[in-house]
Design a protein around this motif. Structure first.
Motif, PDB file in Angstrom:
ATOM      1  N   ILE A  52       0.883  -1.168   0.000  1.00 49.12           N
ATOM      2  CA  ILE A  52       0.000   0.000   0.000  1.00 49.12           C
ATOM      3  C   ILE A  52       0.918   1.215   0.000  1.00 49.12           C
ATOM      4  O   ILE A  52       1.803   1.330   0.863  1.00 49.12           O
ATOM      5  CB  ILE A  52      -0.936   0.000   1.213  1.00 49.12           C
ATOM      6  CG1 ILE A  52      -1.939  -1.159   1.097  1.00 49.12           C
ATOM      7  CG2 ILE A  52      -1.675   1.338   1.311  1.00 49.12           C
ATOM      8  CD1 ILE A  52      -2.829  -1.323   2.310  1.00 49.12           C
ATOM      9  N   VAL A  53       0.725   2.108  -0.959  1.00 51.48           N
ATOM     10  CA  VAL A  53       1.687   3.183  -1.173  1.00 51.48           C
ATOM     11  C   VAL A  53       1.001   4.549  -1.167  1.00 51.48           C
ATOM     12  O   VAL A  53      -0.219   4.658  -1.272  1.00 51.48           O
ATOM     13  CB  VAL A  53       2.447   2.977  -2.509  1.00 51.48           C
ATOM     14  CG1 VAL A  53       3.202   1.650  -2.502  1.00 51.48           C
ATOM     15  CG2 VAL A  53       1.487   3.038  -3.702  1.00 51.48           C
ATOM     16  N   GLY A  54       1.827   5.566  -1.079  1.00 52.85           N
ATOM     17  CA  GLY A  54       1.341   6.938  -1.121  1.00 52.85           C
ATOM     18  C   GLY A  54       2.278   7.864  -0.388  1.00 52.85           C
ATOM     19  O   GLY A  54       3.130   7.425   0.389  1.00 52.85           O
ATOM     20  N   PRO A  55       2.140   9.167  -0.604  1.00 51.22           N
ATOM     21  CA  PRO A  55       3.066  10.139  -0.021  1.00 51.22           C
ATOM     22  C   PRO A  55       2.730  10.544   1.406  1.00 51.22           C
ATOM     23  O   PRO A  55       3.512  11.257   2.042  1.00 51.22           O
ATOM     24  CB  PRO A  55       2.927  11.337  -0.960  1.00 51.22           C
ATOM     25  CG  PRO A  55       1.518  11.256  -1.458  1.00 51.22           C
ATOM     26  CD  PRO A  55       1.223   9.786  -1.579  1.00 51.22           C
ATOM     27  N   GLU A  77       2.846   0.401  10.089  1.00 47.59           N
ATOM     28  CA  GLU A  77       3.115   1.726   9.529  1.00 47.59           C
ATOM     29  C   GLU A  77       3.313   1.667   8.026  1.00 47.59           C
ATOM     30  O   GLU A  77       2.907   2.582   7.302  1.00 47.59           O
ATOM     31  CB  GLU A  77       4.342   2.339  10.203  1.00 47.59           C
ATOM     32  CG  GLU A  77       4.095   2.780  11.628  1.00 47.59           C
ATOM     33  CD  GLU A  77       5.246   3.584  12.188  1.00 47.59           C
ATOM     34  OE1 GLU A  77       6.067   4.078  11.384  1.00 47.59           O
ATOM     35  OE2 GLU A  77       5.319   3.730  13.417  1.00 47.59           O
ATOM     36  N   ARG A  78       3.931   0.614   7.520  1.00 45.92           N
ATOM     37  CA  ARG A  78       4.211   0.553   6.083  1.00 45.92           C
ATOM     38  C   ARG A  78       2.947   0.373   5.250  1.00 45.92           C
ATOM     39  O   ARG A  78       2.997   0.511   4.022  1.00 45.92           O
ATOM     40  CB  ARG A  78       5.209  -0.568   5.781  1.00 45.92           C
ATOM     41  CG  ARG A  78       4.690  -1.980   6.009  1.00 45.92           C
ATOM     42  CD  ARG A  78       5.792  -2.995   5.732  1.00 45.92           C
ATOM     43  NE  ARG A  78       5.354  -4.367   5.880  1.00 45.92           N
ATOM     44  CZ  ARG A  78       5.297  -5.028   7.015  1.00 45.92           C
ATOM     45  NH1 ARG A  78       5.635  -4.415   8.153  1.00 45.92           N
ATOM     46  NH2 ARG A  78       4.896  -6.286   7.056  1.00 45.92           N
ATOM     47  N   TYR A  79       1.827   0.067   5.889  1.00 52.69           N
ATOM     48  CA  TYR A  79       0.572  -0.083   5.156  1.00 52.69           C
ATOM     49  C   TYR A  79      -0.379   1.097   5.394  1.00 52.69           C
ATOM     50  O   TYR A  79      -1.524   1.054   4.937  1.00 52.69           O
ATOM     51  CB  TYR A  79      -0.117  -1.390   5.536  1.00 52.69           C
ATOM     52  CG  TYR A  79       0.608  -2.626   5.040  1.00 52.69           C
ATOM     53  CD1 TYR A  79       0.641  -2.926   3.677  1.00 52.69           C
ATOM     54  CD2 TYR A  79       1.260  -3.477   5.914  1.00 52.69           C
ATOM     55  CE1 TYR A  79       1.307  -4.047   3.219  1.00 52.69           C
ATOM     56  CE2 TYR A  79       1.935  -4.598   5.463  1.00 52.69           C
ATOM     57  CZ  TYR A  79       1.957  -4.879   4.112  1.00 52.69           C
ATOM     58  OH  TYR A  79       2.626  -5.985   3.649  1.00 52.69           O
ATOM     59  N   ARG A  80       0.075   2.106   6.095  1.00 51.75           N
ATOM     60  CA  ARG A  80      -0.783   3.260   6.381  1.00 51.75           C
ATOM     61  C   ARG A  80      -0.703   4.351   5.311  1.00 51.75           C
ATOM     62  O   ARG A  80      -1.357   5.388   5.426  1.00 51.75           O
ATOM     63  CB  ARG A  80      -0.384   3.865   7.731  1.00 51.75           C
ATOM     64  CG  ARG A  80      -0.628   2.939   8.922  1.00 51.75           C
ATOM     65  CD  ARG A  80      -0.152   3.589  10.219  1.00 51.75           C
ATOM     66  NE  ARG A  80      -0.403   2.719  11.368  1.00 51.75           N
ATOM     67  CZ  ARG A  80      -0.122   3.056  12.628  1.00 51.75           C
ATOM     68  NH1 ARG A  80       0.433   4.236  12.887  1.00 51.75           N
ATOM     69  NH2 ARG A  80      -0.390   2.222  13.618  1.00 51.75           N
ATOM     70  N   ALA A  81       0.069   4.133   4.270  1.00 53.73           N
ATOM     71  CA  ALA A  81       0.282   5.163   3.245  1.00 53.73           C
ATOM     72  C   ALA A  81      -1.009   5.467   2.495  1.00 53.73           C
ATOM     73  O   ALA A  81      -1.877   4.602   2.317  1.00 53.73           O
ATOM     74  CB  ALA A  81       1.359   4.703   2.273  1.00 53.73           C
ATOM     75  N   HIS A  82      -1.130   6.699   2.022  1.00 55.10           N
ATOM     76  CA  HIS A  82      -2.320   7.115   1.279  1.00 55.10           C
ATOM     77  C   HIS A  82      -2.045   8.434   0.570  1.00 55.10           C
ATOM     78  O   HIS A  82      -1.012   9.088   0.789  1.00 55.10           O
ATOM     79  CB  HIS A  82      -3.523   7.260   2.214  1.00 55.10           C
ATOM     80  CG  HIS A  82      -3.335   8.303   3.293  1.00 55.10           C
ATOM     81  ND1 HIS A  82      -3.454   9.662   3.066  1.00 55.10           N
ATOM     82  CD2 HIS A  82      -3.026   8.182   4.615  1.00 55.10           C
ATOM     83  CE1 HIS A  82      -3.260  10.326   4.183  1.00 55.10           C
ATOM     84  NE2 HIS A  82      -2.979   9.458   5.143  1.00 55.10           N
ATOM     85  N   LEU A  83      -2.987   8.821  -0.264  1.00 55.19           N
ATOM     86  CA  LEU A  83      -3.038  10.171  -0.832  1.00 55.19           C
ATOM     87  C   LEU A  83      -4.449  10.686  -0.566  1.00 55.19           C
ATOM     88  O   LEU A  83      -5.327  10.628  -1.416  1.00 55.19           O
ATOM     89  CB  LEU A  83      -2.732  10.162  -2.330  1.00 55.19           C
ATOM     90  CG  LEU A  83      -2.835  11.520  -3.038  1.00 55.19           C
ATOM     91  CD1 LEU A  83      -1.881  12.545  -2.434  1.00 55.19           C
ATOM     92  CD2 LEU A  83      -2.589  11.380  -4.537  1.00 55.19           C
TER      93      LEU A  83
END
Length: 224
Positions: A35-38, A62-68
């Motif tokens: 799961i990616v994002g800035p 934490e590495r899966y909490r990314a979002h836009l």
């Protein structure tokens, strides 16, 4: 990559539907995923800014909490951000829930639909094979109490469905997720707009079921 407004970013203490989707993918996807994002923070009301990391589920890695996603942000805010986000973070699938804030404060249905077209073009400029699942605007307390605003949202949802049909193409497919049937602002939200734990499951299910049915990714959503 999750792309959205306040319903997607969540506020301090929330679990978020992003957490529910992570749980679902862990259970059904069958192979590694990212799961990616800035961004990764939640909105903190006391600071009126996205500065909190107090997720309601500490086990959410934490590495899966990314979002836009952003509180008060809509299609018009994401258009200039999505190309760099997709390119930098190598996103291949977008889960997009936007539109309510645009119609409430920034743009009319036609202008908002124009931003949908620009958003897709920007995402494809970064990754020509990007795919996306897009959710229509869901009822909230203002829609239920303001017939003129309700008509705007209904019109935008019609234009969104047309945009998805027009912009869908082999190699870079777009899906229109079905709104959760019978979305109930008293049960599915905690304040008339933002998802309650019950609503978080229903939002995740809308995206998960669309992706499973159309692309064979994951499995049917199981709220248990």
């Amino acid at each position: 990559m999750f792309v959205g407004d306040s319903m997607t970013i969540g506020s301090a203490g929330d679990l978020t539907w992003r957490y529910r989707m992570w749980q679902h993918l862990c259970a059904t996807h069958g192979r590694p995923f990212r799961i990616v994002g800035p961004r990764s923070a939640l909105y903190e009301p006391a600071a009126d800014a996205a500065v909190s990391h107090a997720y309601g589920a500490p086990e959410f890695p934490e590495r899966y909490r990314a979002h836009l996603a952003g509180w008060g942000e809509g299609w018009c805010h994401m258009v200039p951000l999505v190309r760099d986000a997709v390119r930098t973070h190598r996103a291949d699938t977008l889960f997009v829930s936007l539109g309510l804030i645009d119609l409430g404060f920034y743009t009319n249905p036609e202008q908002t639909a124009g931003n949908v077209h620009r958003f897709v073009a920007e995402a494809r400029a970064a990754n020509p094979r990007v795919q996306a699942v897009l959710l229509p605007v869901l009822p909230n307390v203002r829609i239920l109490g303001d017939p003129a605003f309700a008509a705007q949202c209904e019109r935008f949802n019609e234009l969104l469905a047309k945009a998805v049909a027009d912009l869908d193409r082999p190699g870079s497919p777009l899906l229109l997720a079905s709104p959760p049937p019978g979305w109930d602002v008293t049960l599915d939200t905690y304040d008339g707009t933002h998802p309650s734990p019950h609503g978080e499951h229903r939002l995740a299910a809308a995206f998960a079921d669309a992706m499973h049915q159309a692309w064979g990714i994951g499995g049917p959503y199981d709220p248990a």
